[in-house]
Design a protein around this motif. Structure first.
Motif, PDB file in Angstrom:
ATOM      1  N   THR A 274      -0.911   5.498   1.741  1.00 38.81           N
ATOM      2  CA  THR A 274      -2.322   5.415   1.910  1.00 38.81           C
ATOM      3  C   THR A 274      -3.010   5.490   3.335  1.00 38.81           C
ATOM      4  OG1 THR A 274      -1.962   3.000   2.004  1.00 38.81           O
ATOM      5  CG2 THR A 274      -1.985   4.007  -0.341  1.00 38.81           C
ATOM      6  N   GLN A 302      -0.811  12.644  -5.435  1.00 41.08           N
ATOM      7  CA  GLN A 302      -0.990  12.461  -3.979  1.00 41.08           C
ATOM      8  C   GLN A 302      -1.533  13.612  -3.252  1.00 41.08           C
ATOM      9  OE1 GLN A 302      -1.452   8.642  -4.317  1.00 41.08           O
ATOM     10  NE2 GLN A 302      -1.270   9.170  -2.143  1.00 41.08           N
ATOM     11  N   SER A 430      -0.245   1.131  -9.460  1.00 43.66           N
ATOM     12  CA  SER A 430      -1.615   1.086  -8.923  1.00 43.66           C
ATOM     13  C   SER A 430      -2.504   0.041  -9.286  1.00 43.66           C
ATOM     14  CB  SER A 430      -2.358   2.344  -8.836  1.00 43.66           C
ATOM     15  OG  SER A 430      -3.745   2.116  -8.290  1.00 43.66           O
ATOM     16  N   ASN A 710      -7.824   0.376   4.977  1.00 46.52           N
ATOM     17  CA  ASN A 710      -7.328  -0.519   4.099  1.00 46.52           C
ATOM     18  C   ASN A 710      -8.472  -1.177   3.543  1.00 46.52           C
ATOM     19  OD1 ASN A 710      -7.670  -1.909   6.374  1.00 46.52           O
ATOM     20  ND2 ASN A 710      -5.861  -2.984   5.965  1.00 46.52           N
TER      21      ASN A 710
END
Length: 730
Positions: A274, A302, A430, A710
């Motif tokens: 991420t 992804q 997730s 984030n």
């Protein structure tokens, strides 16, 4: 009867002194201490009426007609109690504080002495002698104990502390250091290889399994071991590199990939998929990895990730299919029919020393330049021992493993701990966007523990449904502060407590873990620091010591009950950053790690994290953490939706030419919600019990508050935004 090992006899003063043990768990320890101080005729016991020792101990004191003082926190001031202690010392007897064991199942804790009792005599001039009693068992499970019976008890007398106020903070600090020293002395097996321990555990726990939260498929641990051994043999023959990158979400295949690497003698490096592309490239460069394990479906999902070239990818799904069912059947037969010692001889696993490399993890991989950290077998062992000693888990109930394996809440608590202790695990890739599915999995499988982030908890309560998760003993939020409103929503809708935790990559896992979501700081501490009322707190994990220094002068130590820069040390912490001597020298000194976070330790030994090193101000001499002020303002403006992840308020500090801090509030709140004048806000803050120093000097409406990838505040960008607005206003 357990053996008692006594240390520090030379620290017993010749003159009578006041001794404060962290606990006296039973009669044997009491008598050992009594003999150490010269026998019953030289000792008097201080007992507080609401914290009486066990019946066995009280019976002994009555039979032996022991001298003593019966104190009362309700009816006596600290000065009055101190005077009684002084009088008893004057009669030629040592005085020893004596309390009973904690009436909880919280697991390994530092002390049985309540904080309000420990701090009651802070204003006195009594000299005190800290005494630390540590209790230990052999092996990984419940190695650190708080109650008898146990394998070994160690009793350490420490150097006297001169009475000049705030003795409680110095006693706590002495206890923590003794606990860290004793924990570090726990014996390791001659071969402490994680791979060897995993093989032994997976064979022994045939009833445990991985339950995939996506398709509900199940993989029993013996079968997990078999398929991992098959893949390990393939990797050993085809991968020549020391390390192998793993780009996978939590699940069966991530478990197989990590286990296969360990069994093949290859270091697993879980990559944060991420993070921004430049950070991912830096992680790969620091780790010296050029080959990666992933799966075909995840590469498709992804699509935004900057994937390495296809030639460098090992697709685990395709590889396992190519290896074929015949090989797998052979490995299953070997796992099921060979004894563990026979299987280990067949595998020829290389012996590992405590400081050998087990895995590679990263610090700062989402908030800045990543730093590579070698997770050693000793660090992993220390973390696993601490977790299992603190978290009182049932063997037959599963753990929810939904945290990514590249983060400190994922690899050790979410993967290695259940595998090594035989807990089944329910995986989900997730957790932040599937609250209903997570609740369903927890209810269906009776999950007892889930370690994630505050966003995981938000997902569980996102639709406000009343869904009691009664099996969930530990719902842990690491990786960020726990907003009070979120903790209340979890209690209201899920009927469980959201436990705050402090996680560090440099420690490989959790540094502290709360046992409830309420603050038990003393009244005096709350009066001095009102923002402690609703902060998420946690007692440091077994074997972790905490120190506090001045944020602006890191070499200047402060009492641990004073807000400042947090330092930690212990066997679970790294010795340094890989190939980064500059960062190692700057952040690790004499075994102490500078965390970069602000905090303090209250009288109960619980760590409060108040924000990052940059996010505080000193206004007219008062320490003001930005995060605490933001929580206060959000409550005041009624912005406490627990499901919201949008940042509506951010506090920054700007310094003027005279080096004075000024608090600036950036906000996206609509104008009608803001006060017409700053004085209105000042009065509201004072009504909440805070000083005027907590009032922002300016309120600056902005269309958006800068954030990092984030979701955390981009503090540097926020400061620059505030400066640009102020320049336009001049």
């Amino acid at each position: 009867m357990p053996s008692i090992r006594t240390e520090g006899r030379e620290n017993v003063p010749a003159r009578p002194a006041f001794f404060i043990p962290n606990r006296i768990p039973g009669l044997e320890v009491l008598q050992e201490l009594e003999n150490l101080l010269g026998g019953p005729q030289r000792v008097a016991w201080l007992v507080e009426e609401t914290h009486l020792p066990t019946g066995e101990v009280m019976d002994y004191l009555r039979r032996s007609r022991a001298a003593g003082i019966m104190g009362s926190l309700a009816r006596q001031s600290g000065i009055m109690l101190a005077e009684q202690v002084h009088d008893m010392l004057g009669s030629g007897r040592h005085v020893v504080l004596l309390t009973g064991p904690r009436d909880t199942d919280d697991g390994a804790t530092l002390s049985d002495v309540p904080g309000r009792l420990l701090s009651h005599m802070d204003g006195s001039t009594l000299d005190t002698v800290p005494v630390y009693v540590g209790m230990f068992n052999e092996g990984l499970e419940n190695a650190v104990a708080t109650q008898l019976p146990c394998g070994e008890t160690r009793l350490r007398i420490m150097q006297p502390i001169r009475g000049r106020g705030a003795q409680s903070a110095r006693v706590l600090e002495a206890w923590m250091e003794a606990a860290a020293d004793m924990f570090a002395d726990l014996p390791l097996p001659e071969d402490c290889s994680l791979a060897r321990m995993l093989v032994t555990s997976l064979q022994a726990h045939a009833e445990a399994k991985i339950i995939d939260g996506i398709d509900d498929s199940e993989l029993p641990y013996p079968n997990l071991l078999a398929v991992s051994l098959m893949l390990a043999r393939h990797l050993r023959r085809n991968i020549t590199h020391k390390r192998l990158g793993i780009i996978l979400p939590p699940g069966k295949r991530a478990a197989i990939a990590n286990l296969a690497c360990l069994l093949a003698g290859i270091t697993p490096v879980n990559i944060n998929y991420t993070a921004a592309p430049e950070i991912v490239r830096e992680m790969m460069l620091q780790a010296h990895v050029t080959r990666f394990i992933t799966e075909t479906r995840f590469v498709t999902l992804q699509s935004g990730f900057d994937w390495p070239p296809t030639r460098d990818l090992v697709y685990i799904d395709e590889t396992l299919e190519e290896l074929g069912g015949g090989r797998l059947r052979v490995w299953r037969l070997l796992v099921h029919h060979l004894r563990t010692d026979q299987l280990l001889r067949l595998l020829r696993l290389p012996a590992r020393k405590p400081h050998d490399e087990a895995a590679l993890i990263f610090s700062g991989s989402t908030t800045g330049a990543p730093r590579a950290i070698v997770l050693t077998h000793r660090m992993a062992w220390a973390n696993l021992t601490a977790l299992q000693s603190r978290m009182q888990l049932q063997a037959d109930k599963p753990i929810l493993a939904a945290a990514p394996l590249y983060c400190s809440a994922g690899l050790i608590p979410g993967l290695l701990m259940p595998l090594l202790y035989g807990h089944s695990m329910v995986t989900y890739p997730s957790p932040e966007d599937a609250g209903a599915r997570l609740r369903e999995l927890i209810l269906r499988h009776g999950v007892q523990s889930a370690i994630g982030t505050p966003d995981t908890a938000r997902a569980l309560v996102e639709d406000g449904a009343d869904c009691p998760l009664l099996s969930l003993k530990y719902l842990v939020a690491a990786g960020g502060p726990v907003p009070p409103a979120l903790a209340r929503a979890v209690k209201e809708h899920l009927h469980t407590s959201l436990l705050g935790a402090y996680a560090l990559s440099e420690a490989g896992s959790l540094v502290s873990l709360s046992q409830d979501n309420t603050c038990t700081a003393t009244a005096a501490a709350r009066q001095a620091t009102p923002y402690l009322k609703e902060e998420g707190i946690g007692e440091p994990m077994p074997g972790i010591a905490v120190s506090i220094s001045d944020p602006r002068r890191p070499s200047h130590l402060l009492p641990i009950n004073t807000p400042g820069l947090v330092w930690v040390r212990g066997a679970a912490l790294t010795r340094g950053y890989q190939d980064n001597e500059e960062a190692t020298i700057a952040n690790i000194r004499n075994g102490w790690l500078r965390t970069g976070d602000l905090g303090m330790v209250d009288a109960d030994g619980k760590l409060h994290i108040l924000g990052t090193r940059e996010r505080y101000a000193v206004v007219h001499g008062e320490f003001i953490p930005h995060a605490a002020l933001e929580n206060l303002l959000l409550e005041g403006f009624g912005e406490t939706d627990p499901a919201s992840t949008e940042r509506r308020i951010a506090i920054v500090s700007l310094t003027d030419r005279d080096a004075r801090d000024h608090l600036i509030m950036l906000t996206t709140l609509p104008p009608e919600k803001l006060p017409p004048d700053i004085s209105v806000l000042r009065y509201g803050i004072r009504n909440e019990g805070y000083s005027e120093n907590w009032c922002p000097h300016l309120i600056l409406p902005v269309p958006e508050i800068p954030a990092l990838p984030n979701g955390r505040l981009d503090y540097a960008a926020a400061c620059q935004l505030a400066k640009r607005i102020l320049e336009r206003m001049e």
